[in-house]
Design a protein around this motif. Structure first.
Motif: not given
Length: 494
Positions: A150-171
């Motif tokens: 899931t990709v959501s707006p975060s300020g001026t960025d867009r950030v990932t949410e996923t249970n795959f650790t390597r790809w979580d919380d990445r712009r």
């Protein structure tokens, strides 16, 4: 067309025009007609649409409207779409209908309009184009695995949410339908402590309640399973896939190919064995019926490139859903080899001339290694094999032990050893040591434009010219980059 404009001028009506083939949401009000409908008739300078929904204008559902156009219309009769025309009746831009959205054809900002966008624009509001969420399914064709993001707006960025650790919380970065053949390209910025690049591509499936739903596949590096991605993260070596092209009882040399013809790709580019070396495609086309790749495999008598090219048409591939072509090939091969066709193309403007049918399949190349070791060395890989698996990994195997290829952190090996003519392998149970295979039979090119730098491509090139490849084996101390020669070897194709 000119007569209509003249009459409008004479009777004093104001004509508002919009640039042809372009759209900017800030100029939405310039469009007298914004309608959804079905294309029922298409002429070289006009088209007729049966209206199904009216966003702007005085028409009604069921009406037939004729618009004039001055740019190419990417639609077929009876296809649904969105049509925007100015007050002169000139079509400024159109969109291809999707599930809750329209893909805009032409220079458009944005290049996709949703039903929610049209509702906002039609009421005089500016849509919040960058405030949507994206629900992404990443597909891996070799393992049929999937990762949900899931990709959501975060300020001026867009950030990932996923249970795959390597790809979580990445712009993330990317644009919907901005790639070739309307691919949506999506990338993730490197996370802290990880210097790995990642891009995905595919298509939007639907838009509903403020959420875009995507199907994406790895594009570059083209890892085809989660395991291959994990290996890439650990080794840093970009996977390269090798496919064999088998002609239907024809002479491959006449079509510009050697007896053993191979197609290679890392996801970013494709290479084909030409008469003298691997060459990359300068041209690629994808339409509803086929995938075409054009290669400059011929040379003239003076050694210069010929105007004649070879066209490889991948006949049995499905173009839906849209995905990177390498992923399409890998998925198709899960059902066994598929058919293609080879054509002559005399020049860029010439029509292809059929030469032969062909079959495309995986080619899992393997080479046997024979060594003459240093008498003082404790390492002896005589009788080992160098192989390349489905996921593009290079593996050195001996007595049940597998050495995995790793990326060069530095290049301490001197001018005689280059990345394209050598390979570094991890040393089991010793993180401070690596094995270096330098293939001295492969020349160190100073200029090899349009030629692949893949190790497997260099080995194939050499194998076509000689029965064996010569080299030297080194032990490398990774802590100080010191290397020590421990054997010479020959490599023969198995």
């Amino acid at each position: 067309m000119h007569i209509i404009l003249l009459l409008l001028y004479i009777i004093g009506m104001t004509v508002i025009t919009a640039p042809t083939g372009r759209f900017d949401y800030e100029n939405y009000h310039q469009h007298e007609h914004v309608i959804e409908g079905t294309l029922v008739d298409y002429q070289y300078d006009s088209l007729t649409v049966r209206v199904s929904r009216v966003w702007s204008g005085a028409s009604e559902p069921g009406d037939r409207l004729t618009f004039y156009h001055e740019y190419t219309i990417e639609m077929e009769e009876n296809q649904q779409g969105l049509f925007l025309a100015d007050s002169s009746g000139k079509l400024s831009i159109h969109g291809l209908a999707g599930d809750g959205f329209f893909t805009m054809v032409g220079r458009s900002s944005p290049n996709i309009l949703t039903v929610e966008d049209l509702q906002s624009l039609s009421s005089g509001k500016v849509p919040e184009f960058n405030q949507h969420k994206s629900a992404i399914t990443v597909h891996f064709p070799l393992s049929s695995e999937e990762i949900e993001i899931t990709v959501s707006p975060s300020g001026t960025d867009r950030v990932t949410e996923t249970n795959f650790t390597r790809w979580d919380d990445r712009r993330v970065f990317g644009t919907i339908y901005n790639g070739s053949a309307y691919l949506t390209e999506f990338g993730m910025h490197r996370s802290e402590g990880e210097d790995l690049y990642l891009s995905l591509a595919g298509e939007i499936r639907s838009f509903n309640n403020g959420v875009y739903y995507f199907d994406l596949w790895p594009k570059y590096p083209a890892f085809s399973s989660i395991a291959s991605y994990t290996s890439y993260c650990e080794s840093g070596v970009i996977p390269v896939y090798t496919f064999r092209i088998k002609l239907d009882d024809s002479d491959p040399w006449s079509i510009g190919l050697p007896d053993d013809a191979y197609l290679l790709s890392d996801g970013r580019e494709f290479y084909l064995t030409g008469r003298q070396r691997f060459v990359s495609r300068p041209y690629y086309q994808r339409d509803s019926d086929s995938f075409d790749m054009l290669f400059p495999v011929f040379t003239s008598s003076g050694g210069r490139s010929s105007t004649r090219n070879t066209l490889l048409r991948l006949d049995d591939l499905s173009s839906e859903p849209r995905k990177p072509i390498l992923m399409t090939i890998i998925e198709a091969l899960e059902n066994g080899e598929f058919n293609g066709s080879l054509y002559y193309v005399e020049s860029r403007d010439s029509e292809p001339v059929f030469y032969s049918g062909c079959a495309i399949d995986y080619c899992l190349l393997s080479y046997k290694i024979e060594t003459v070791p240093d008498t003082l060395s404790s390492i002896d890989i005589d009788g080992s094999s160098l192989s390349f698996n489905k996921t593009g990994q290079a593996l050195l195997e001996y007595n049940g032990v597998t050495y995995t290829q790793i990326e060069y952190e530095t290049n301490p090996y001197g001018n005689d050893i280059r990345i394209h003519n050598s390979a570094l392998f991890d040393y089991p149970d010793d993180d401070s040591t690596a094995l270096l295979l330098h293939f001295s039979s492969i020349p160190s090119y100073s200029n090899h434009a349009n030629t692949s730098d893949f190790l497997i491509a260099r080995l194939i090139d050499c194998s076509l010219l000689s029965d064996s490849i010569e080299g030297r084996l080194y032990e490398v101390n990774l802590s100080d980059d010191e290397r020590r020669e421990i054997a010479t070897f020959t490599l023969e194709k198995q």
